[in-house]
Design a protein around this motif. Structure first.
Motif, mmCIF file in Angstrom:
data_model
loop_
_atom_site.group_PDB
_atom_site.id
_atom_site.type_symbol
_atom_site.label_atom_id
_atom_site.label_comp_id
_atom_site.label_asym_id
_atom_site.label_seq_id
_atom_site.Cartn_x
_atom_site.Cartn_y
_atom_site.Cartn_z
ATOM 1 N N VAL A 1 -36.583 47.273 47.795
ATOM 2 C CA VAL A 1 -37.651 46.761 46.931
ATOM 3 C C VAL A 1 -37.051 46.238 45.628
ATOM 4 C CG1 VAL A 1 -39.718 47.383 45.629
ATOM 5 C CG2 VAL A 1 -39.341 48.341 47.909
ATOM 6 N N TYR A 2 -37.531 45.084 45.198
ATOM 7 C CA TYR A 2 -37.132 44.537 43.901
ATOM 8 C C TYR A 2 -38.326 44.628 42.945
ATOM 9 C CZ TYR A 2 -32.843 42.508 45.844
ATOM 10 O OH TYR A 2 -31.615 42.331 46.416
ATOM 11 N N ILE A 3 -38.164 45.373 41.856
ATOM 12 C CA ILE A 3 -39.190 45.475 40.824
ATOM 13 C C ILE A 3 -38.650 44.827 39.554
ATOM 14 C CG2 ILE A 3 -40.476 47.041 39.320
ATOM 15 C CD1 ILE A 3 -40.737 48.973 41.562
ATOM 16 N N SER B 1 -45.124 43.888 35.241
ATOM 17 C CA SER B 1 -44.424 44.460 36.383
ATOM 18 C C SER B 1 -44.673 43.576 37.601
ATOM 19 C CB SER B 1 -44.920 45.884 36.653
ATOM 20 O OG SER B 1 -44.248 46.427 37.763
ATOM 21 N N THR C 1 -43.204 42.449 41.723
ATOM 22 C CA THR C 1 -42.389 42.783 42.887
ATOM 23 C C THR C 1 -42.096 41.513 43.669
ATOM 24 O OG1 THR C 1 -44.382 43.264 44.174
ATOM 25 C CG2 THR C 1 -43.304 45.116 43.109
ATOM 26 N N TRP D 1 -42.516 36.065 42.986
ATOM 27 C CA TRP D 1 -42.760 37.340 42.331
ATOM 28 C C TRP D 1 -44.270 37.559 42.281
ATOM 29 C CZ3 TRP D 1 -39.139 40.828 41.434
ATOM 30 C CH2 TRP D 1 -37.815 40.428 41.269
ATOM 31 N N TYR E 1 -47.717 43.080 39.762
ATOM 32 C CA TYR E 1 -48.018 44.452 40.174
ATOM 33 C C TYR E 1 -48.999 45.084 39.207
ATOM 34 C CZ TYR E 1 -46.917 49.454 40.883
ATOM 35 O OH TYR E 1 -46.988 50.803 41.078
ATOM 36 N N ASN F 1 -46.754 47.850 46.129
ATOM 37 C CA ASN F 1 -45.619 48.630 46.607
ATOM 38 C C ASN F 1 -46.015 49.978 47.191
ATOM 39 O OD1 ASN F 1 -43.495 46.844 46.062
ATOM 40 N ND2 ASN F 1 -43.615 47.312 43.899
#
Length: 824
Positions: free
Chosen positions: A261-263, A275, A277, A285, A288, A781
């Motif tokens: 996972v890329y945050i 934020s 993801t 992107w 979030y 997520n």
């Protein structure tokens, strides 16, 4: 000739490292020199890359920075020379020099190199290297020493705008060194802006965002699980938070549990912590969560001792037993001066007490005190013994009950209500403001009892007088033919003549719809306000009880996603409800209409789904009455001028008390296609039966098809069965309305279908409650459980005549709720 040879040798020495650099590794040593255009270094796991990049729309500025290597959209997470951009790249080099410093040099002047940027070092080492770790941390260390405690320098100590996992931001309380974030000046200018984010250790730790010196947002204190004002950032399978606090330091960090996972957590130039993801399917992107989230997140908007609630209008109010400091400005929405106690504290007599507020974001803790081991009872006593103490609560709520003590002194700043995961706080008030059982002085209690007895006697006489007046008034009403009931409605009463006039005598041209209650007319009051009038039909399947039911429930409800009841008209045989007018009428007029449905792209539909979920959450959990709607459907969701959804029609709603979440009935009411199995068959209604109706509605919003009457050439399942079959075959993207192809966010749509199917599962216990639904919709997520078979999944046999009476397109303005007696 000798001079020429020396120049050639110098050129070859410079050229050799650049040739070596074409094959990127994860470190730089002191023998290498890198210039613009060279591939510099990548982390060992291939997650991050360090190199030169450029920004600027009118003219180019060049920087050295770190970005995600495997993400197609270049996303910068750290900038070295953010305040010293490069304009001429031909003579700029990056290299590591003794005794262990990484420097960016401008060699334009051969006699005097200019250092554009440099790391520092605490001590010299013989063999330094600069290494890019797979966490995104650029470190300078001794090649033979990998101990993080011995790093000479690390970029995690000097973050820019991006909050990467495992960055420890906070303050060393011994040395005074602070790690904090500074936003870019603009989206194409990474130089240090005015917006900063700190973990503030004053009082008890909290995260604060400032614009220059002014605080614009604070998260509330750490409560052992999360920052108290950020309920959406609860513990989850994706990442964990950790706060470390002792006499030497305070820092906070989050750790990513899933490396896939890329945050991307970024402090924007506007002062918003964003934020996001990474969604691989769409190569974008996805947002979030953002903070500040709404107007109540604006720091101190309601002033000292003010309470902000986003679900009421105006949003600011005073705590109970407090009054606005200045009535005039307060009424004009100038709330900055806040509120004061109606009755002053009397600390010297030790007779003050506390009122409990629940569901709160805790106030600013910069003027607070804490103890990690004290009980709540001891905490209360310590607060009572200190005349400056104004409130207290648990310090840590990670256990049940909580532990520790947190005290506030002086005014309470920046408190708000939360729809979920709010906390308790005990606010100090004078003894006379307390229920009598909370008194602490026996002498004062006797005095209070005596005074109370006298007041009670006076009150009885007053009530008798009021009762006599009400009796006479009701009798007169009855004589005039008005409705007499056992309950007076706390609503404005409209005259029949007024309603008749503003609706043009209930003309056909003003009729905007019809439901089980009766026809609905549009009207315009003298002040220009548009209203909708629901007129009880003499032939209505809903009568006096439903009319009273709707008034009782909706009059006590206030939420942005519930329709607002303005008043009623009761005169003779006429019974009418007056609502705010919804410009775009009902949701079914759009989603089931092939032409108007094109006006609802995916972002609008997703906003509608979220709004309905928040409205139901309020009914089930946050309203004064715990209410089960029992008739949620597309025609009972109205749309305002901005396409925001508002749940309407509470004629069939029921409330449950205390911690109950449901009940049963032998009189089943609702609408076919939306009723849950346990309700339709056994008369059992609960928050989970409302969740079932919500799930049906979600699938209808996505597909543009009705559940009841749905037909498909390959099977005889209803819409729920069709959606579930597609889900099991991983073909959920075949469900959305054709109009959504252009605006569709594939990941968001698939997740919404999944959530809809979770809500319509056969067993009520398997369905999520609405607080979980709101979280699942907001947080992409969060892992979702597998959906089980939906209710009413058995394939049905449908006669030809039934097909001819069912339509997928067009809106139904006269869809009625049904009552089924003895459903078994």
């Amino acid at each position: 000739m000798e001079t020429l040879s020396l120049l050639l040798l110098s050129y070859l020495l410079l050229l050799a490292p650049k040739l070596q650099s074409s094959h990127a590794t994860d470190f730089i040593n002191s023998s290498q020199i890198f210039g613009y255009g060279d591939a510099i270094i990548s982390s060992s796991g291939g997650r991050f890359e360090l190199g030169f990049f450029n920004l600027g729309s009118s003219f180019k500025r060049y920087y050295v920075g770190i970005w995600y290597k495997q993400i197609s959209v270049q996303t910068i997470v750290w900038v070295a020379n953010r305040n010293a951009p490069i304009f001429n790249t031909s003579e700029v080099v990056l290299k590591l020099i003794q005794p262990g410093r990484l420097v960016l040099l401008d060699d334009t002047d051969v006699n005097n190199s200019t250092i554009l940027w440099s790391t520092n070092t605490s001590r010299p080492v013989r063999n330094p290297i600069a290494q890019l770790l797979d966490s995104g941390n650029l470190v300078v260390r001794d090649a033979a020493d990998e101990n993080p405690e011995n790093y000479l320098w690390q970029s995690f100590d000097y973050p820019t705008q991006t909050y990467l996992p495992d960055v420890k931001f906070g303050k060393n309380l011994v040395t005074g060194k602070e790690v904090y974030f500074t936003a870019w000046k603009s989206d194409d200018d990474p130089s240090s802006g005015d917006v900063t984010m700190h973990c503030d250790p004053a009082g008890y730790p909290q995260t604060i965002i400032r614009n220059a010196t002014a605080v614009t947002y604070q998260t509330g204190p750490w409560n052992g699980l999360r920052w108290s004002g950020t309920p959406a950032l609860s513990r989850n399978p994706i990442y964990t938070y950790n706060l470390e606090l002792d006499k030497e330091k305070v820092w906070v960090a989050y750790h990513l549990l899933r490396n896939s996972v890329y945050i991307h957590l970024t402090l924007s130039p506007a002062g918003v912590l964003q934020s996001e993801t990474w969604v691989e399917q769409s190569k974008t992107w996805a947002n979030y969560i953002n903070v500040p989230l709404d107007v109540c997140d604006s720091y101190g908007i309601c002033g000292p001792n003010g309470l902000c609630s986003i679900d009421i209008s105006p949003v600011c109010a005073c705590f109970d037993k407090f009054l606005p400091k200045y009535e005039g400005p307060w009424d004009r929405t100038h709330w900055s001066e806040g509120c004061f106690r109606r009755t002053p504290l009397n600390c010297s007599e030790g007779s003050d007490g506390f009122l409990l507020y629940s569901g709160m974001k805790l106030p600013d803790t910069r003027n607070s005190w804490f103890n990690k081991t004290m009980t709540l009872q001891d905490c209360q006593q310590v607060c009572l013994n200190n005349c400056s103490c104004t409130a207290y609560t648990y310090l840590d709520i990670s256990t049940n009950p909580g532990t520790g003590c947190l005290l506030w002194f002086d005014d309470l700043i920046d408190t708000r209500t939360l729809s979920q995961n709010g906390q308790d706080i005990y606010i100090r008030v004078a003894a006379s403001e307390l229920p009598i059982s909370n008194g602490v002085s026996k002498g004062k209690r006797r005095r209070d009892i005596l005074i109370g007895s006298l007041l009670s006697a006076f009150g009885v006489l007053t009530l008798l007088g009021v009762g006599l007046m009400l009796y006479i008034r009701k009798k007169k009403r009855k004589e005039k033919g008005e409705m007499s009931t056992q309950q007076d409605f706390e609503l404005p009463l409209f005259d029949l003549s007024t309603i008749t006039r503003v609706t043009d005598n209930f003309s056909f041209n003003n009729k905007i719809g019809e439901g089980g209650f009766g026809p609905v007319y549009k009207g315009v009051l003298e002040d220009g306000m548009e209203i909708a009038v629901k007129r009880l039909s003499k032939s209505s399947t809903q009568g006096l009880d439903e009319f009273k039911n709707e008034v009782v429930y909706i009059a006590n409800l206030q939420h942005r996603n519930l329709v607002k009841l303005l008043g009623c008209c009761i005169q003779g045989e006429e019974m009418m409800l007056v609502y705010e007018y919804m410009t775009n009428k009902s949701l079914d007029a759009f989603i089931f209409d092939s032409t108007r449905g094109k006006l609802l792209d995916w972002p609008i539909r997703f906003n509608i789904i979220n709004g309905i979920a928040r409205g139901l959450l309020y009914l089930h959990q946050d309203s004064r009455l715990r209410i089960i709607h029992r008739d949620l459907k597309a025609s009972n969701v109205l749309l305002d001028k901005d396409m925001n959804p508002k749940i309407s029609d509470f004629g069939l709603a029921r409330s449950v008390g205390g911690n109950e979440v449901g009940a049963n009935t032998s009189h089943v009411v609702g609408t076919h296609g939306y009723m849950s199995p346990e309700y339709a068959v056994d008369g059992l209604f609960s928050v989970k039966s409302d969740a079932f109706s919500f799930g049906v509605l979600v699938l209808e919003i996505i597909s543009g098809k009705r559940n009841r009457g749905f037909s498909h050439q390959d099977h005889n399942h209803n819409l729920l069965g069709h959606a579930w079959m597609l889900y099991k075959k991983e073909r959920s993207m075949e469900l959305p309305d054709d109009h959504l192809a252009v605006s569709c966010d594939a990941s968001q749509v698939e997740r919404s279908v999944h959530i809809g199917l979770l809500c319509v599962q056969q067993r009520p216990d398997d369905r999520p409650n609405m607080s979980s639904v709101v979280m699942m919709l907001a947080n992409e997520n969060l892992l979702l459980p597998e959906a089980k078979e939906p209710g009413f999944f058995t394939e049905r046999r449908i006669a030809t005549s039934e097909y001819s009476s069912s339509t997928q397109g067009g809106s139904s303005v006269n869809e009625v709720s049904v009552s089924l007696l003895d459903p078994r």
